[in-house]
Design a protein around this motif. Sequence first.
Motif, short mmCIF file in Angstrom:
data_model
loop_
_atom_site.label_atom_id
_atom_site.label_comp_id
_atom_site.label_asym_id
_atom_site.label_seq_id
_atom_site.Cartn_x
_atom_site.Cartn_y
_atom_site.Cartn_z
N LEU A 31 -8.79 7.17 -11.78
CA LEU A 31 -9.41 8.04 -10.77
C LEU A 31 -10.35 7.24 -9.87
CD1 LEU A 31 -9.92 10.90 -9.64
CD2 LEU A 31 -11.72 11.14 -11.36
N MET A 32 -11.20 6.41 -10.46
CA MET A 32 -12.17 5.65 -9.66
C MET A 32 -11.49 4.59 -8.81
SD MET A 32 -15.16 6.92 -10.08
CE MET A 32 -14.36 8.51 -10.14
N MET A 33 -10.52 3.90 -9.37
CA MET A 33 -9.79 2.89 -8.59
C MET A 33 -9.01 3.55 -7.46
SD MET A 33 -10.24 -0.27 -9.52
CE MET A 33 -11.18 -1.09 -10.82
N GLY A 34 -8.41 4.70 -7.76
CA GLY A 34 -7.68 5.41 -6.73
C GLY A 34 -8.59 5.92 -5.62
N LEU A 35 -9.76 6.43 -6.00
CA LEU A 35 -10.72 6.88 -5.00
C LEU A 35 -11.22 5.71 -4.15
CD1 LEU A 35 -12.93 9.50 -6.90
CD2 LEU A 35 -11.41 9.92 -4.97
N GLY A 36 -11.50 4.58 -4.80
CA GLY A 36 -11.95 3.41 -4.05
C GLY A 36 -10.91 2.97 -3.03
N PHE A 37 -9.65 2.95 -3.44
CA PHE A 37 -8.57 2.56 -2.52
C PHE A 37 -8.40 3.59 -1.40
CE2 PHE A 37 -4.00 2.13 -1.43
CZ PHE A 37 -3.99 0.80 -1.07
N ALA A 38 -8.48 4.89 -1.75
CA ALA A 38 -8.32 5.94 -0.75
C ALA A 38 -9.47 5.92 0.27
CB ALA A 38 -8.25 7.31 -1.43
N ILE A 39 -10.68 5.63 -0.20
CA ILE A 39 -11.83 5.58 0.72
C ILE A 39 -11.65 4.48 1.75
CG2 ILE A 39 -14.28 4.99 0.84
CD1 ILE A 39 -14.62 6.51 -1.82
N ILE A 40 -11.18 3.31 1.31
CA ILE A 40 -10.94 2.21 2.26
C ILE A 40 -9.84 2.59 3.25
CG2 ILE A 40 -10.24 -0.19 2.48
CD1 ILE A 40 -13.06 0.28 1.38
N LEU A 41 -8.78 3.23 2.76
CA LEU A 41 -7.72 3.70 3.65
C LEU A 41 -8.27 4.64 4.72
CD1 LEU A 41 -4.81 4.46 1.13
CD2 LEU A 41 -4.77 2.73 2.92
N ILE A 42 -9.09 5.59 4.28
CA ILE A 42 -9.61 6.60 5.21
C ILE A 42 -10.57 5.96 6.22
CG2 ILE A 42 -11.04 8.67 5.36
CD1 ILE A 42 -9.84 9.49 2.63
N ILE A 43 -11.42 5.04 5.76
CA ILE A 43 -12.35 4.37 6.68
C ILE A 43 -11.58 3.58 7.74
CG2 ILE A 43 -14.10 2.56 6.87
CD1 ILE A 43 -15.16 3.45 4.16
N LEU A 44 -10.55 2.86 7.30
CA LEU A 44 -9.71 2.13 8.27
C LEU A 44 -9.03 3.11 9.22
CD1 LEU A 44 -7.93 -0.79 6.36
CD2 LEU A 44 -9.49 -0.95 8.29
N GLY A 45 -8.54 4.23 8.67
CA GLY A 45 -7.89 5.23 9.51
C GLY A 45 -8.83 5.80 10.56
N VAL A 46 -10.10 6.04 10.17
CA VAL A 46 -11.09 6.55 11.11
C VAL A 46 -11.34 5.55 12.23
CG1 VAL A 46 -13.53 7.15 11.38
CG2 VAL A 46 -12.23 8.08 9.46
N ILE A 47 -11.56 4.29 11.86
CA ILE A 47 -11.85 3.25 12.86
C ILE A 47 -10.68 3.09 13.83
CG2 ILE A 47 -12.29 0.79 13.18
CD1 ILE A 47 -13.72 0.81 10.46
N ARG A 48 -9.48 2.99 13.30
CA ARG A 48 -8.32 2.73 14.15
C ARG A 48 -7.96 3.93 15.02
NH1 ARG A 48 -3.57 0.36 10.63
NH2 ARG A 48 -2.71 0.04 12.73
N LEU A 75 -1.78 -0.61 3.32
CA LEU A 75 -3.15 -0.40 3.80
C LEU A 75 -3.28 -0.74 5.29
CD1 LEU A 75 -6.35 -1.15 1.84
CD2 LEU A 75 -6.19 -1.99 4.15
N LEU A 76 -2.62 -1.82 5.71
CA LEU A 76 -2.73 -2.25 7.10
C LEU A 76 -1.71 -1.56 8.01
CD1 LEU A 76 -3.23 -6.08 6.49
CD2 LEU A 76 -4.98 -4.36 6.98
N ALA A 77 -0.60 -1.13 7.45
CA ALA A 77 0.47 -0.60 8.28
C ALA A 77 0.36 0.91 8.51
CB ALA A 77 1.82 -0.91 7.65
N VAL A 78 -0.16 1.65 7.53
CA VAL A 78 -0.11 3.10 7.59
C VAL A 78 -1.39 3.72 8.14
CG1 VAL A 78 0.18 5.17 6.14
CG2 VAL A 78 1.53 3.14 5.69
N THR A 79 -2.49 2.97 8.16
CA THR A 79 -3.79 3.56 8.48
C THR A 79 -4.05 3.69 9.98
OG1 THR A 79 -4.79 1.36 8.29
CG2 THR A 79 -4.85 2.77 6.35
N ALA A 116 -10.29 -5.02 11.62
CA ALA A 116 -11.19 -4.01 11.06
C ALA A 116 -11.45 -4.29 9.58
CB ALA A 116 -10.59 -2.62 11.24
N MET A 117 -10.42 -4.72 8.87
CA MET A 117 -10.57 -5.04 7.45
C MET A 117 -11.53 -6.22 7.26
SD MET A 117 -9.49 -3.79 4.63
CE MET A 117 -9.54 -4.21 2.90
N GLY A 118 -11.43 -7.20 8.15
CA GLY A 118 -12.34 -8.34 8.08
C GLY A 118 -13.78 -7.93 8.27
N PHE A 119 -14.03 -7.01 9.20
CA PHE A 119 -15.39 -6.51 9.42
C PHE A 119 -15.91 -5.74 8.20
CE2 PHE A 119 -14.61 -7.14 14.05
CZ PHE A 119 -15.78 -7.85 14.33
N LEU A 120 -15.03 -4.95 7.57
CA LEU A 120 -15.44 -4.20 6.38
C LEU A 120 -15.79 -5.13 5.23
CD1 LEU A 120 -12.89 -1.21 6.31
CD2 LEU A 120 -15.31 -1.16 6.94
#
Length: 266
Positions: free
Chosen positions: A167-184, A63-67, A230-234
């Motif tokens: 599906l819901m857990m995967g979507l929740g994880f993917a959404i956080i990945l994408i939000i971090l990706g957008v910010i970074r 989550l922290l390395a790839v985004t 960024a994760m801390g702010f989220l």
Amino acid sequence: MSNDIAPQNSKAADIADDLDEQEKAAEKSQAAADLKAEYKELALQGLWKNNPGLVQLLGLCPLLAVTSTVTNALGLGLATLLVLVCSNVTVSAIRHWVPKEIRIPIFVLIIAAFVTCVQLLMNAYAYGIYQSLGIFLPLIVTNCAIIGRAEAYASKNPVKQSAFDGLMMGLGFAIILIILGVIREVLGQGTLFDGADLLLGDWASVLRIEVMQLDSQFLLAILPPGAFIAMGFLIALKNTIDSHIKAKEVADTDLVIERVRVNFDS
């Protein structure tokens, strides 16, 4: 006399049948309502209350390395989502035949099989994103969010609910990945969807957006320490929203006025 008793018995039988049908219909409607409530709770848990990345803080290494970009985050999010759904369905389908003593190795073996399939698919059809994700793609096997859902939910519930939970857990994880990706990506490069053609094909090169012009890259946002910040702010934002919602619920409860009936006759 017997002729009068026969119609009465038939009427009683008809009434009993009607009551049975009404009870069955009530049971079916109650079961449907319970199932709907369960699906709603699973969606709320996966997307917000028990989000794997935001609340459980699982899978932090990728989550922290790839985004660093939205494309990388989307690629890893889709891969994790696919593995999570497939592993949940498989674990749920074989849950009655897996001995409790060896369930964890079997779950890991199932997850590893699906991760290998995802790797091969990405290697064949999205080689650019496969190279970009690197070692973090096979590391999905050790993602505690996946094995945690297999152990905590899929091994104890039917296939449909387990698939929806994945599906819901995967979507929740993917959404956080994408939000971090957008910010970074915006802070670090000033772009969005840079390298989208690596994941979606040559046509996706038109998706690249120049948000702002930067003379040089902002390294803090691109490197993992920026992801920590960024994760801390989220997390702080989610906790603030939860506190606001809880305070509002308490205030609404305090506004409820109990009506007391006074009996003047006594």
